[in-house]
Motif scaffolding. Sequence first.
Motif, PDB file in Angstrom:
ATOM      1  N   VAL A   1     147.005  92.845   4.086  1.00  0.00           N
ATOM      2  CA  VAL A   1     147.970  93.633   4.858  1.00  0.00           C
ATOM      3  C   VAL A   1     149.235  93.859   4.033  1.00  0.00           C
ATOM      4  CG1 VAL A   1     149.402  93.722   6.937  1.00  0.00           C
ATOM      5  CG2 VAL A   1     147.097  92.752   7.046  1.00  0.00           C
TER       6      VAL A   1
ATOM      7  N   ASP B   1     147.956  98.598  12.099  1.00  0.00           N
ATOM      8  CA  ASP B   1     147.270  99.268  10.997  1.00  0.00           C
ATOM      9  C   ASP B   1     147.521 100.763  11.154  1.00  0.00           C
ATOM     10  OD1 ASP B   1     145.490 100.569   9.323  1.00  0.00           O
ATOM     11  OD2 ASP B   1     143.825  99.196   9.717  1.00  0.00           O
TER      12      ASP B   1
ATOM     13  N   ALA C   1     150.440  98.799   6.859  1.00  0.00           N
ATOM     14  CA  ALA C   1     150.748  98.400   8.237  1.00  0.00           C
ATOM     15  C   ALA C   1     152.249  98.466   8.494  1.00  0.00           C
ATOM     16  CB  ALA C   1     150.226  96.987   8.497  1.00  0.00           C
TER      17      ALA C   1
ATOM     18  N   MET D   1     145.571  97.055   3.393  1.00  0.00           N
ATOM     19  CA  MET D   1     145.787  98.161   4.317  1.00  0.00           C
ATOM     20  C   MET D   1     147.286  98.313   4.583  1.00  0.00           C
ATOM     21  SD  MET D   1     144.634  96.377   7.923  1.00  0.00           S
ATOM     22  CE  MET D   1     143.265  95.471   7.175  1.00  0.00           C
TER      23      MET D   1
END
Length: 471
Positions: free
Chosen positions: A60, A20, A3, A1
Amino acid sequence: MNAYLLLDFGSTYTKLTAVDIDNEEILATAKDITTIEDDIMIGFNKAYEKLEKQLEGKDVNFVKKLACSSAAGGLKMVAIGLVPELTAEAAKRAALGAGARVLKVYSYELTKDEIEEIRNSDLDIVLLAGGTNGGNKQCILHNAKMLVEGNVNLPVVVAGNKSANDEIRELFKEAGFYFSITQNVMPQLNTLNVEPAREEIRKVFMEKITDAKGLSNAESFVNGILMPTPAAVLKAARVLSEGSDEEEGIGDLVIIDIGGATTDVHSIAVGEPTKPGVNMKGLEEPYAKRTVEGDLGMRYSAVSLWEAAGSRKLRAYLKDEKRSINLEEKCRYRNENIRMVPATEEDVKFDEAMAKVATELSMERHCGTIESIYTPMGAVYNQVGKDLMEIKYMIGTGGVLVHSKNPADILRAGNFSKENPISLRPQHPNYLLDKTYILSAMGLLAHDYPDKAVRIMKKYLIEVCNHQEGN
């Protein structure tokens, strides 16, 4: 994701917030002691290790890393103007709004002794103002020459009478000064124009001050140290209040930040009279206003807080009618042990009483007052400063509030009081708590994603009830 990693190199703690971006969620937060004396990255790495443990098992990708800083004392400035209540005060407000600690304000023509004082101060930037556009320019020119003759070779932001700018530019160029010239903080009498000076101060902070603060090691890791921490909080406050292009704001608000050394108050409101028949008097107030109370802190300034409040006020919050508590001893202990964490219920109650004093006095100083003058035509009412009686939200941040079982009770100390009816403090605000210390982080995020910053703050600022009032 995808971030963002948002960093606050604070004077005591380095705080990290992982966000996020796609789902607008806070993934993790961590902090550790700021290590400005050695290498600021030591404290950062310790905090980052804590953050990584919370992020284990999550894919991340930090697409951006942004930072703000109040390490090594933060941004320290002096403001120079002409008339104390006018251009000198306007310069001070511009500096405070930029996130600075204003060590002193100078008025009229500088003397040799004052130049010596400035040169020997631990300063970062000088803000040079004075005169409305087309008005007195002799004072600002005299002060510019005094800075050069006194070899005060610090970054100077010039924000005074535009008629003097050409001469000041030549003077500083010849002296080899680092300087920038921006719009006058008071172009017309009683008219404030602080935003251009605030932005210029922020630019100088990014270009020149971060190296001097030992932050150059961090710059190789982050994408940029954007601003001083208080400026990031003010940015968050403004976008939360006003909203963004896509997201509606929550309206007028006040943020109270109770720290170890100072209590900062930020208000986002026009502050015009809420009662009919009241006239405005004095200098125009900034819509986004910040005040800093250097004598109202929980640790470094514990003794001065007690001195500012007086024993009776502190005992009243402690409910110590029998005078059994040694106030001086407890305040001096906190002053000498700045990392003290309350270990007993007695210590907790004492800290919360101090926090109530800090809230009451800082709000009293931040808010406007009303005065009545009797004339042959009857009473005339004048307002000086901001009327914040109808403010919608009071937001608290800082360790004593975050760890309190009833933070609203501390914030309530900043409300309007019948015992001090001339102080235009909030009457019936709702209370929010920055439980996860996200305000400075959201000020950074708002630089790129104001819509997301507003939505995240709405989600993570916690509404708290006042046990006494039950609201």
